[in-house]
Design a protein around this motif. Structure first.
Motif, PDB file in Angstrom:
ATOM      1  N   LEU A 144     -43.531 -11.773 -21.262  1.00  0.00           N
ATOM      2  CA  LEU A 144     -43.719 -10.337 -21.474  1.00  0.00           C
ATOM      3  C   LEU A 144     -43.280  -9.600 -20.222  1.00  0.00           C
ATOM      4  CD1 LEU A 144     -47.335 -10.255 -22.971  1.00  0.00           C
ATOM      5  CD2 LEU A 144     -45.186 -10.172 -24.250  1.00  0.00           C
ATOM      6  N   ALA A 145     -42.237  -8.806 -20.325  1.00  0.00           N
ATOM      7  CA  ALA A 145     -41.827  -7.981 -19.192  1.00  0.00           C
ATOM      8  C   ALA A 145     -42.577  -6.656 -19.243  1.00  0.00           C
ATOM      9  CB  ALA A 145     -40.324  -7.732 -19.234  1.00  0.00           C
ATOM     10  N   SER A 146     -43.253  -6.319 -18.153  1.00  0.00           N
ATOM     11  CA  SER A 146     -44.014  -5.072 -18.094  1.00  0.00           C
ATOM     12  C   SER A 146     -44.021  -4.555 -16.647  1.00  0.00           C
ATOM     13  CB  SER A 146     -45.448  -5.277 -18.592  1.00  0.00           C
ATOM     14  OG  SER A 146     -46.184  -4.068 -18.539  1.00  0.00           O
ATOM     15  N   PRO A 147     -43.248  -3.512 -16.362  1.00  0.00           N
ATOM     16  CA  PRO A 147     -42.374  -2.741 -17.226  1.00  0.00           C
ATOM     17  C   PRO A 147     -41.229  -3.590 -17.780  1.00  0.00           C
ATOM     18  CG  PRO A 147     -42.853  -1.529 -15.206  1.00  0.00           C
ATOM     19  CD  PRO A 147     -43.343  -2.921 -15.005  1.00  0.00           C
ATOM     20  N   ASN A 148     -40.876  -3.267 -19.016  1.00  0.00           N
ATOM     21  CA  ASN A 148     -39.853  -4.037 -19.712  1.00  0.00           C
ATOM     22  C   ASN A 148     -38.455  -3.641 -19.255  1.00  0.00           C
ATOM     23  OD1 ASN A 148     -38.933  -5.851 -21.781  1.00  0.00           O
ATOM     24  ND2 ASN A 148     -38.429  -4.067 -23.036  1.00  0.00           N
ATOM     25  N   ASN A 149     -37.585  -4.623 -19.172  1.00  0.00           N
ATOM     26  CA  ASN A 149     -36.176  -4.388 -18.882  1.00  0.00           C
ATOM     27  C   ASN A 149     -35.394  -4.744 -20.149  1.00  0.00           C
ATOM     28  OD1 ASN A 149     -33.632  -4.177 -17.753  1.00  0.00           O
ATOM     29  ND2 ASN A 149     -33.844  -5.913 -16.382  1.00  0.00           N
ATOM     30  N   PRO A 150     -34.638  -3.832 -20.741  1.00  0.00           N
ATOM     31  CA  PRO A 150     -34.042  -2.642 -20.125  1.00  0.00           C
ATOM     32  C   PRO A 150     -34.715  -1.315 -20.459  1.00  0.00           C
ATOM     33  CG  PRO A 150     -32.871  -3.120 -22.137  1.00  0.00           C
ATOM     34  CD  PRO A 150     -33.966  -4.157 -22.030  1.00  0.00           C
ATOM     35  N   THR A 151     -35.893  -1.327 -21.070  1.00  0.00           N
ATOM     36  CA  THR A 151     -36.449  -0.078 -21.592  1.00  0.00           C
ATOM     37  C   THR A 151     -37.349   0.668 -20.606  1.00  0.00           C
ATOM     38  OG1 THR A 151     -38.408  -1.128 -22.567  1.00  0.00           O
ATOM     39  CG2 THR A 151     -36.406  -1.108 -23.896  1.00  0.00           C
ATOM     40  N   GLY A 152     -37.932  -0.041 -19.641  1.00  0.00           N
ATOM     41  CA  GLY A 152     -38.853   0.585 -18.692  1.00  0.00           C
ATOM     42  C   GLY A 152     -40.274   0.697 -19.195  1.00  0.00           C
ATOM     43  N   THR A 153     -40.552   0.172 -20.385  1.00  0.00           N
ATOM     44  CA  THR A 153     -41.848   0.323 -21.042  1.00  0.00           C
ATOM     45  C   THR A 153     -42.889  -0.618 -20.443  1.00  0.00           C
ATOM     46  OG1 THR A 153     -40.527   0.614 -23.054  1.00  0.00           O
ATOM     47  CG2 THR A 153     -42.912   0.472 -23.306  1.00  0.00           C
ATOM     48  N   ALA A 154     -44.036  -0.083 -20.082  1.00  0.00           N
ATOM     49  CA  ALA A 154     -45.143  -0.905 -19.589  1.00  0.00           C
ATOM     50  C   ALA A 154     -46.119  -1.189 -20.725  1.00  0.00           C
ATOM     51  CB  ALA A 154     -45.860  -0.201 -18.447  1.00  0.00           C
ATOM     52  N   ASP A 164     -41.715   3.140 -16.532  1.00  0.00           N
ATOM     53  CA  ASP A 164     -42.570   2.804 -15.396  1.00  0.00           C
ATOM     54  C   ASP A 164     -41.796   1.957 -14.392  1.00  0.00           C
ATOM     55  OD1 ASP A 164     -45.705   3.438 -15.689  1.00  0.00           O
ATOM     56  OD2 ASP A 164     -44.837   3.199 -17.675  1.00  0.00           O
ATOM     57  N   ALA A 165     -40.466   2.005 -14.481  1.00  0.00           N
ATOM     58  CA  ALA A 165     -39.614   1.184 -13.621  1.00  0.00           C
ATOM     59  C   ALA A 165     -38.768   2.083 -12.725  1.00  0.00           C
ATOM     60  CB  ALA A 165     -38.730   0.286 -14.483  1.00  0.00           C
ATOM     61  N   ASN A 166     -37.767   1.510 -12.078  1.00  0.00           N
ATOM     62  CA  ASN A 166     -36.868   2.308 -11.240  1.00  0.00           C
ATOM     63  C   ASN A 166     -35.534   2.526 -11.949  1.00  0.00           C
ATOM     64  OD1 ASN A 166     -35.836  -0.304 -10.990  1.00  0.00           O
ATOM     65  ND2 ASN A 166     -35.171   0.017  -8.876  1.00  0.00           N
ATOM     66  N   PHE A 167     -35.598   2.636 -13.266  1.00  0.00           N
ATOM     67  CA  PHE A 167     -34.421   2.920 -14.076  1.00  0.00           C
ATOM     68  C   PHE A 167     -34.855   3.686 -15.315  1.00  0.00           C
ATOM     69  CE2 PHE A 167     -35.955  -1.340 -15.209  1.00  0.00           C
ATOM     70  CZ  PHE A 167     -36.180  -1.201 -16.566  1.00  0.00           C
ATOM     71  N   VAL A 168     -33.854   4.239 -16.006  1.00  0.00           N
ATOM     72  CA  VAL A 168     -34.127   5.051 -17.195  1.00  0.00           C
ATOM     73  C   VAL A 168     -33.155   4.629 -18.290  1.00  0.00           C
ATOM     74  CG1 VAL A 168     -34.155   7.379 -18.154  1.00  0.00           C
ATOM     75  CG2 VAL A 168     -34.955   6.984 -15.807  1.00  0.00           C
ATOM     76  N   LEU A 169     -33.687   4.364 -19.483  1.00  0.00           N
ATOM     77  CA  LEU A 169     -32.880   4.072 -20.659  1.00  0.00           C
ATOM     78  C   LEU A 169     -32.762   5.355 -21.476  1.00  0.00           C
ATOM     79  CD1 LEU A 169     -31.585   1.501 -22.100  1.00  0.00           C
ATOM     80  CD2 LEU A 169     -33.552   1.640 -23.632  1.00  0.00           C
ATOM     81  N   PHE A 170     -31.529   5.738 -21.762  1.00  0.00           N
ATOM     82  CA  PHE A 170     -31.329   7.022 -22.441  1.00  0.00           C
ATOM     83  C   PHE A 170     -30.220   6.897 -23.481  1.00  0.00           C
ATOM     84  CE2 PHE A 170     -28.309   6.902 -19.024  1.00  0.00           C
ATOM     85  CZ  PHE A 170     -27.205   7.613 -19.446  1.00  0.00           C
ATOM     86  N   GLY A 171     -30.193   7.813 -24.417  1.00  0.00           N
ATOM     87  CA  GLY A 171     -29.191   7.814 -25.481  1.00  0.00           C
ATOM     88  C   GLY A 171     -29.486   8.980 -26.420  1.00  0.00           C
ATOM     89  N   THR A 172     -29.129   8.868 -27.662  1.00  0.00           N
ATOM     90  CA  THR A 172     -28.278   7.784 -28.134  1.00  0.00           C
ATOM     91  C   THR A 172     -26.888   8.355 -28.382  1.00  0.00           C
ATOM     92  OG1 THR A 172     -28.962   8.197 -30.423  1.00  0.00           O
ATOM     93  CG2 THR A 172     -30.159   6.504 -29.191  1.00  0.00           C
ATOM     94  N   PHE A 173     -25.873   7.494 -28.236  1.00  0.00           N
ATOM     95  CA  PHE A 173     -24.484   7.909 -28.322  1.00  0.00           C
ATOM     96  C   PHE A 173     -23.781   7.126 -29.429  1.00  0.00           C
ATOM     97  CE2 PHE A 173     -25.861   8.300 -23.886  1.00  0.00           C
ATOM     98  CZ  PHE A 173     -25.624   9.653 -23.656  1.00  0.00           C
ATOM     99  N   ASP A 174     -22.908   7.826 -30.166  1.00  0.00           N
ATOM    100  CA  ASP A 174     -22.123   7.145 -31.195  1.00  0.00           C
ATOM    101  C   ASP A 174     -21.179   6.119 -30.576  1.00  0.00           C
ATOM    102  OD1 ASP A 174     -23.330   8.660 -33.184  1.00  0.00           O
ATOM    103  OD2 ASP A 174     -21.794  10.225 -33.118  1.00  0.00           O
ATOM    104  N   ASP A 175     -20.675   6.443 -29.393  1.00  0.00           N
ATOM    105  CA  ASP A 175     -19.755   5.535 -28.693  1.00  0.00           C
ATOM    106  C   ASP A 175     -20.202   5.430 -27.241  1.00  0.00           C
ATOM    107  OD1 ASP A 175     -17.728   4.035 -27.648  1.00  0.00           O
ATOM    108  OD2 ASP A 175     -16.088   5.333 -28.323  1.00  0.00           O
ATOM    109  N   ARG A 176     -21.196   4.592 -27.016  1.00  0.00           N
ATOM    110  CA  ARG A 176     -21.721   4.493 -25.656  1.00  0.00           C
ATOM    111  C   ARG A 176     -20.693   3.927 -24.686  1.00  0.00           C
ATOM    112  NH1 ARG A 176     -26.215  -0.452 -25.487  1.00  0.00           N
ATOM    113  NH2 ARG A 176     -24.821  -2.151 -26.098  1.00  0.00           N
ATOM    114  N   ARG A 177     -19.791   3.096 -25.192  1.00  0.00           N
ATOM    115  CA  ARG A 177     -18.762   2.532 -24.320  1.00  0.00           C
ATOM    116  C   ARG A 177     -17.890   3.631 -23.725  1.00  0.00           C
ATOM    117  NH1 ARG A 177     -18.030  -2.038 -21.336  1.00  0.00           N
ATOM    118  NH2 ARG A 177     -15.834  -2.227 -20.791  1.00  0.00           N
ATOM    119  N   ALA A 178     -17.581   4.632 -24.521  1.00  0.00           N
ATOM    120  CA  ALA A 178     -16.770   5.741 -24.020  1.00  0.00           C
ATOM    121  C   ALA A 178     -17.512   6.523 -22.941  1.00  0.00           C
ATOM    122  CB  ALA A 178     -16.386   6.664 -25.184  1.00  0.00           C
TER     123      ALA A 178
END
Length: 375
Positions: free
Chosen positions: A172-182, A317-331
């Motif tokens: 169990l990752a807490s805070p979770n990677n890649p979401t940051g969720t504790a 709760d981490a030192n990163f932020v997961l954000f979105g959502t994009f139709d073409d995240r690669r772009a």
């Protein structure tokens, strides 16, 4: 030997394990860009005083490099116990601590000791992408349950999944990677109770690699150790301490669990230089932790900024932020890279992850994202 015998008629085939065929080594892109915000590093280098003290400690260790290092490194384990008491309020003995070359090796030790052929490791996706690799490398079966749409973990689903698969290890990752969720303590307790009823036993590892960045009121699983001998809590000095290059991870657990890891570790696995660097850094823990507060503030401000521009952002709760959502995240990822900003294309489809940097790095990310995404 004749020429015919020296040269095989056909190319020699290496006896690679079948499950490793065609697999690329793990690793995020390492590119030379002005703003690298893709691997959750601490953006602040150690102070000159920390550099000087580490250098002195390494010099002293170097004088004894003709000898093997302290195999059980009780000095380092004592220092780690002192640090964790100050950081979390939980008092531990040196015998309850273990350390290795990054939390990656810690997890590998856990799977070597408690996984293996005929056994199963379990986690809940999306989560850290290295977990299935630890399982693969130790010939442990790998299964995942699911997280909810907000990336929380439903305790009832967790219990049912554990009952179904009877794993020997739950990660169990807490805070979770890649979401940051504790995870709240109640959820961890539900998992611990379910694991306690697995026939043959089950170890629960709460991976707190980003634990120091948790928001006020978010508990550490260290608080649960005293009553749960099948619980282990892993940490790292890569993130909050800014020592990613030193490769120091550690784990807190009951002495019997730690002793099991001592059985599978390689002899003298933690070098004298690594031990010296870690202990010198721990002596400056108060100074290094002061940077954590500023990174928390920067993270929270970034979450607010992203949401104000209409993006969906996972609570972090981490030192990163997961954000979105994009139709073409690669772009979007590619566009940011062309502006000198490297972030991570990871997690569920449509999402991107950005590490919290210095104010200057965050400003560069914001400017680039506004232009690339048209915010």
């Amino acid at each position: 030997m004749t020429a015919d015998l020296a040269r095989p008629a056909t190319p020699t085939r290496l006896p690679l394990r079948p499950e490793l065929e065609g697999i690329e080594p793990y690793g995020a892109p390492q590119l030379d860009v002005p703003h690298a915000l893709n691997v959750n590093e601490n953006p602040y280098a150690p102070s000159e005083q920390v550099v000087a003290d580490v250098a002195a400690a390494v010099a002293d260790a170097t004088r004894g490099l003709n000898r093997y290092p302290d195999r059980d490194f009780l000095g380092l384990r004592t220092d780690l116990a002192t640090y964790l008491e100050a950081e979390s309020g939980v008092r531990l003995t040196p015998e309850q601590l273990w350390a290795a070359n990054g939390s990656n090796e810690i997890m590998l030790h856990v799977l070597q000791a408690f996984g293996g052929p005929g056994r199963t490791a379990l986690s809940f996706a999306p989560t850290y992408s290295m977990y299935p690799e630890y399982a693969r490398d130790t010939s442990t079966a790998w299964v995942t349950g699911r997280r909810e749409e907000d990336f929380s973990l439903d305790p009832r689903h967790a219990r049912a999944t554990i009952e179904q698969h009877a794993p020997s290890v739950v990660l169990l990752a807490s805070p979770n990677n890649p979401t940051g969720t504790a995870l709240p303590a109640s959820t961890v307790l539900e998992v611990l109770d379910a694991a306690a009823h697995v026939p043959g036993g089950c170890v629960v590892v709460v991976d707190e690699a980003y634990g120091e960045f948790r928001r006020a009121g978010t508990p550490s699983a260290l608080e649960l150790l005293a009553d749960h001998p099948h619980l282990a809590v892993s940490r790292t000095m890569s993130k909050a301490f800014g020592l990613a290059g030193a490769r120091v991870g550690y784990l807190a657990a009951a002495p019997a669990l730690v002793d099991a890891l001592r059985v599978v570790r390689l002899p003298y696995h933690l070098s004298a230089v690594t031990q010296a660097v870690a202990r010198a850094a721990l002596a400056h823990s108060a100074e290094l932790m002061a940077q954590v507060g500023s990174l928390r503030d920067e993270r929270d401000a970034l979450v607010t900024w992203l949401r104000a521009r209409g993006l969906v952002v996972a609570d972090s709760d981490a030192n990163f932020v997961l954000f979105g959502t994009f139709d073409d995240r690669r772009a979007i990822w590619q566009g940011l890279l062309e502006h000198g900003v490297l972030i991570r294309e990871v997690g569920p489809a449509g999402w991107l992850r950005v590490s919290v940097g210095t104010p200057e790095q965050t400003a560069a990310f914001k400017d680039a994202l506004v232009e690339v995404a048209g915010l």
